[in-house]
Write a protein that holds these residues in place. Structure first.
Motif, mmCIF file in Angstrom:
data_model
loop_
_atom_site.group_PDB
_atom_site.id
_atom_site.type_symbol
_atom_site.label_atom_id
_atom_site.label_comp_id
_atom_site.label_asym_id
_atom_site.label_seq_id
_atom_site.Cartn_x
_atom_site.Cartn_y
_atom_site.Cartn_z
ATOM 1 N N LEU A 62 33.446 26.711 45.946
ATOM 2 C CA LEU A 62 32.672 27.854 46.424
ATOM 3 C C LEU A 62 31.505 28.136 45.480
ATOM 4 O O LEU A 62 30.386 28.438 45.925
ATOM 5 C CB LEU A 62 33.578 29.081 46.547
ATOM 6 N N HIS A 63 31.748 28.016 44.190
ATOM 7 C CA HIS A 63 30.678 28.197 43.202
ATOM 8 C C HIS A 63 29.530 27.230 43.482
ATOM 9 O O HIS A 63 28.352 27.625 43.451
ATOM 10 C CB HIS A 63 31.239 27.969 41.792
ATOM 11 N N GLN A 64 29.855 25.973 43.744
ATOM 12 C CA GLN A 64 28.809 24.974 44.013
ATOM 13 C C GLN A 64 28.003 25.349 45.247
ATOM 14 O O GLN A 64 26.769 25.251 45.257
ATOM 15 C CB GLN A 64 29.431 23.586 44.196
ATOM 16 N N LYS A 65 28.681 25.783 46.297
ATOM 17 C CA LYS A 65 27.993 26.152 47.527
ATOM 18 C C LYS A 65 27.105 27.370 47.314
ATOM 19 O O LYS A 65 25.982 27.432 47.845
ATOM 20 C CB LYS A 65 29.019 26.427 48.637
ATOM 21 N N VAL A 66 27.595 28.321 46.532
ATOM 22 C CA VAL A 66 26.802 29.511 46.218
ATOM 23 C C VAL A 66 25.530 29.118 45.475
ATOM 24 O O VAL A 66 24.427 29.588 45.800
ATOM 25 C CB VAL A 66 27.630 30.513 45.389
ATOM 26 N N MET B 22 23.041 27.552 47.897
ATOM 27 C CA MET B 22 22.481 28.543 48.803
ATOM 28 C C MET B 22 21.454 29.419 48.086
ATOM 29 O O MET B 22 20.360 29.688 48.607
ATOM 30 C CB MET B 22 23.601 29.403 49.392
ATOM 31 N N VAL B 23 21.791 29.867 46.875
ATOM 32 C CA VAL B 23 20.885 30.731 46.117
ATOM 33 C C VAL B 23 19.601 29.993 45.762
ATOM 34 O O VAL B 23 18.492 30.525 45.904
ATOM 35 C CB VAL B 23 21.582 31.261 44.846
ATOM 36 N N ASP B 24 19.724 28.757 45.301
ATOM 37 C CA ASP B 24 18.536 27.990 44.923
ATOM 38 C C ASP B 24 17.584 27.795 46.089
ATOM 39 O O ASP B 24 16.361 27.783 45.906
ATOM 40 C CB ASP B 24 18.945 26.620 44.376
ATOM 41 N N GLU B 25 18.140 27.644 47.299
ATOM 42 C CA GLU B 25 17.315 27.344 48.467
ATOM 43 C C GLU B 25 16.820 28.590 49.193
ATOM 44 O O GLU B 25 15.946 28.491 50.058
ATOM 45 C CB GLU B 25 18.106 26.462 49.447
ATOM 46 N N HIS B 26 17.359 29.748 48.853
ATOM 47 C CA HIS B 26 16.971 30.979 49.554
ATOM 48 C C HIS B 26 15.502 31.307 49.282
ATOM 49 O O HIS B 26 15.003 31.128 48.175
ATOM 50 C CB HIS B 26 17.861 32.135 49.081
ATOM 51 N N GLU B 27 14.813 31.797 50.307
ATOM 52 C CA GLU B 27 13.381 32.069 50.171
ATOM 53 C C GLU B 27 13.088 33.091 49.074
ATOM 54 O O GLU B 27 12.031 33.037 48.437
ATOM 55 C CB GLU B 27 12.810 32.548 51.507
ATOM 56 N N ASN C 106 27.215 37.436 53.102
ATOM 57 C CA ASN C 106 27.478 36.965 54.467
ATOM 58 C C ASN C 106 27.805 35.472 54.464
ATOM 59 O O ASN C 106 28.707 35.021 55.179
ATOM 60 C CB ASN C 106 26.262 37.221 55.365
ATOM 61 N N TYR C 107 27.083 34.730 53.646
ATOM 62 C CA TYR C 107 27.300 33.282 53.560
ATOM 63 C C TYR C 107 28.698 32.966 53.039
ATOM 64 O O TYR C 107 29.409 32.129 53.623
ATOM 65 C CB TYR C 107 26.242 32.661 52.656
ATOM 66 N N VAL C 108 29.124 33.613 51.970
ATOM 67 C CA VAL C 108 30.439 33.295 51.407
ATOM 68 C C VAL C 108 31.554 33.748 52.355
ATOM 69 O O VAL C 108 32.614 33.113 52.418
ATOM 70 C CB VAL C 108 30.635 33.883 49.993
ATOM 71 N N ASP C 109 31.319 34.822 53.101
ATOM 72 C CA ASP C 109 32.293 35.242 54.107
ATOM 73 C C ASP C 109 32.451 34.163 55.168
ATOM 74 O O ASP C 109 33.582 33.823 55.565
ATOM 75 C CB ASP C 109 31.854 36.560 54.736
ATOM 76 N N GLN C 110 31.342 33.603 55.621
ATOM 77 C CA GLN C 110 31.398 32.521 56.611
ATOM 78 C C GLN C 110 32.095 31.292 56.045
ATOM 79 O O GLN C 110 32.896 30.642 56.738
ATOM 80 C CB GLN C 110 29.982 32.163 57.067
ATOM 81 N N GLN C 111 31.799 30.955 54.788
ATOM 82 C CA GLN C 111 32.427 29.793 54.157
ATOM 83 C C GLN C 111 33.934 29.986 54.012
ATOM 84 O O GLN C 111 34.713 29.047 54.209
ATOM 85 C CB GLN C 111 31.791 29.531 52.790
ATOM 86 N N THR C 112 34.348 31.205 53.676
ATOM 87 C CA THR C 112 35.775 31.495 53.530
ATOM 88 C C THR C 112 36.489 31.375 54.873
ATOM 89 O O THR C 112 37.577 30.782 54.964
ATOM 90 C CB THR C 112 35.973 32.909 52.952
ATOM 91 N N LYS C 113 35.901 31.918 55.916
ATOM 92 C CA LYS C 113 36.511 31.834 57.244
ATOM 93 C C LYS C 113 36.565 30.391 57.726
ATOM 94 O O LYS C 113 37.551 29.967 58.351
ATOM 95 C CB LYS C 113 35.733 32.697 58.234
ATOM 96 N N ALA D 269 16.906 41.147 48.708
ATOM 97 C CA ALA D 269 16.658 40.196 49.791
ATOM 98 C C ALA D 269 17.726 39.111 49.839
ATOM 99 O O ALA D 269 18.068 38.605 50.913
ATOM 100 C CB ALA D 269 15.275 39.563 49.620
ATOM 101 N N LEU D 270 18.262 38.774 48.673
ATOM 102 C CA LEU D 270 19.176 37.635 48.549
ATOM 103 C C LEU D 270 20.648 37.996 48.662
ATOM 104 O O LEU D 270 21.403 37.352 49.402
ATOM 105 C CB LEU D 270 18.906 36.945 47.209
ATOM 106 N N TYR D 271 21.085 39.028 47.948
ATOM 107 C CA TYR D 271 22.526 39.214 47.765
ATOM 108 C C TYR D 271 23.275 39.537 49.057
ATOM 109 O O TYR D 271 24.363 38.987 49.281
ATOM 110 C CB TYR D 271 22.803 40.262 46.685
ATOM 111 N N PRO D 272 22.760 40.388 49.942
ATOM 112 C CA PRO D 272 23.472 40.586 51.211
ATOM 113 C C PRO D 272 23.616 39.288 52.001
ATOM 114 O O PRO D 272 24.664 39.044 52.610
ATOM 115 C CB PRO D 272 22.597 41.608 51.947
#
Length: 199
Positions: A42-46, A49-54, A183-190, A176-179
């Protein structure tokens, strides 16, 4: 995201406290126990995602003294600062209670962690400094810590030289990023839960 945000994500997703920090420490991922591996993954995915976020792209491109290629390191620490500053918007749990739970959770797995992470956990046990990451002094200390142990650490000095500006630049980026990240980590967990059910 830095330590505090990864711990918040561990809490929100009910994944391993230690596992969610392991992405910043040397490990052989495929040798980790399943619970630690899930947190590491999950850390890797986070991080991706953070690096690529606008918003991150925008932060790296802002005019400042420090080199753009190192701005992501500073951004991670600044994001922790703004999360702690605005903690009540993201959690009903009081900040001090969260910090205590995090340390207790990390101590439960300390013997399964690499030496450098063990040292950090024992440091937290002696003096829980997590909330201090939400202060200017805490940001300075975090940057100095990286500078001491990283061979390219000197390149972070320009960010320290104009730290109030850098922190201020991070506020809009954080909101802009944290919400989106939560949402992203919630989707990944599900998604992971569905995959486990399917077997």
């Amino acid at each position: 995201m830095n330590y505090f945000a990864h711990l918040h994500i561990a809490y929100e997703t009910q994944t391993s406290w230690a596992g969610n920090l392991l992405g910043d420490f040397p490990v052989v991922a495929n040798e980790l126990p399943a619970d630690l591996y899930s947190g590491w993954q999950l850390h890797q995915k986070v991080d991706v995602m953070v690096d690529e976020h606008e918003a991150s792209v925008r932060f790296r491109g802002m005019p400042r003294l420090g080199r753009r290629r190192f701005a992501g390191i500073v951004q991670d620490i600044v994001m922790d600062y703004w999360l702690i500053q605005n903690w009540s918007q993201f959690s009903l749990l009081p900040l001090d209670a969260f910090c205590q739970q995090a340390v207790e959770g990390l101590l439960n797995d300390v013997e399964r962690c690499p030496a450098r992470l063990q040292k950090m956990i024992y440091s937290l046990q002696q003096n829980n400094w997590l909330a201090e990451l939400g202060t200017v002094e805490g940001v300075e200390n975090a940057l100095h810590s990286i500078m001491r142990r990283w061979r390219h650490g000197a390149y972070l000095q320009p960010f320290l030289d104009e730290l109030p500006t850098v922190i201020r630049q991070g506020e809009a980026v954080f909101f802009a990023l944290y919400p989106d990240l939560l949402n992203y980590v919630d989707q990944q967990t599900k998604k992971a839960e569905r995959e486990n059910l399917l077997g």
